[in-house]
Write a protein that holds these residues in place. Structure first.
Motif, mmCIF file in Angstrom:
data_model
loop_
_atom_site.group_PDB
_atom_site.id
_atom_site.type_symbol
_atom_site.label_atom_id
_atom_site.label_comp_id
_atom_site.label_asym_id
_atom_site.label_seq_id
_atom_site.Cartn_x
_atom_site.Cartn_y
_atom_site.Cartn_z
ATOM 1 N N MET A 55 8.993 53.105 -56.896
ATOM 2 C CA MET A 55 10.030 52.708 -57.810
ATOM 3 C C MET A 55 10.512 53.936 -58.578
ATOM 4 N N VAL A 56 11.825 54.095 -58.634
ATOM 5 C CA VAL A 56 12.446 55.183 -59.374
ATOM 6 C C VAL A 56 13.403 54.566 -60.398
ATOM 7 N N ILE A 57 13.162 54.840 -61.687
ATOM 8 C CA ILE A 57 14.041 54.333 -62.740
ATOM 9 C C ILE A 57 14.964 55.463 -63.174
ATOM 10 N N LYS A 58 16.259 55.192 -63.128
ATOM 11 C CA LYS A 58 17.280 56.142 -63.569
ATOM 12 C C LYS A 58 18.030 55.543 -64.742
ATOM 13 N N TYR A 59 18.407 56.399 -65.674
ATOM 14 C CA TYR A 59 19.126 55.971 -66.872
ATOM 15 C C TYR A 59 20.558 56.473 -66.785
ATOM 16 N N LYS A 60 21.484 55.587 -67.136
ATOM 17 C CA LYS A 60 22.902 55.935 -67.049
ATOM 18 C C LYS A 60 23.608 55.555 -68.346
ATOM 19 N N LYS A 61 24.583 56.364 -68.705
ATOM 20 C CA LYS A 61 25.441 56.092 -69.858
ATOM 21 C C LYS A 61 26.772 55.604 -69.295
ATOM 22 N N ILE A 62 26.852 54.298 -69.072
ATOM 23 C CA ILE A 62 28.046 53.686 -68.486
ATOM 24 C C ILE A 62 28.323 52.346 -69.172
ATOM 25 N N LYS A 63 29.546 51.853 -68.979
ATOM 26 C CA LYS A 63 29.931 50.557 -69.548
ATOM 27 C C LYS A 63 30.431 49.579 -68.492
#
Length: 140
Positions: free
Chosen positions: A1-9
């Motif tokens: 499992m790879v968790i990625k964080y994004k700044k999106i709407k």
């Protein structure tokens, strides 16, 4: 499992519905309104489980803020799918948001009683002589 964080709407109504209903939040029953609410938020960070084997991605967490852009930011939603809780995802989402607003005078969250200890660990303190007040048709 790879968790990625994004700044999106930009999210689909289905992605938001699945996330919100996973934690039994009534807002999940209004995916169209949720989509607009998130798009109108000041900032949004999301957590995604990226399955590198099949190229699938799944929205597993989200935090948003409402703000005047100068002095005050209110963190309205913070949610992580139950099967992804206790993995540091919520704490990372809060950390991203605290860094975003590090120079603001007031950062606010209204926590369910069961979540107060989590927010204390993130640096929040209970307000003295203050009570949250609502007018709402949502159950949770």
């Amino acid at each position: 499992m790879v968790i990625k964080y994004k700044k999106i709407k930009n999210f689909t109504g289905k992605e938001l519905q699945n996330l919100f209903l996973s934690v039994n939040w009534d807002s999940g029953n209004y995916p169209g309104k949720l989509k607009k609410a998130i798009k109108n938020s000041h900032r949004v960070y999301s957590a995604w489980d990226l399955d590198e084997d099949n190229g699938q991605k799944k929205l597993v967490g989200l935090i948003n803020s409402l703000s005047d852009g100068v002095m005050t930011a209110y963190f309205h939603y913070l949610l992580v799918m139950p099967e992804y809780q206790n993995m540091g995802i919520g704490k990372e989402l809060v950390s991203l948001m605290l860094a975003e607003y590090k120079d603001f005078a007031r950062l606010i969250v209204i926590a369910y009683d069961s979540e107060v200890e989590f927010y204390k660990k993130c640096g929040f303190e209970l307000g003295e002589d203050k009570s949250p007040m609502f007018v709402t048709y949502l159950k949770t």
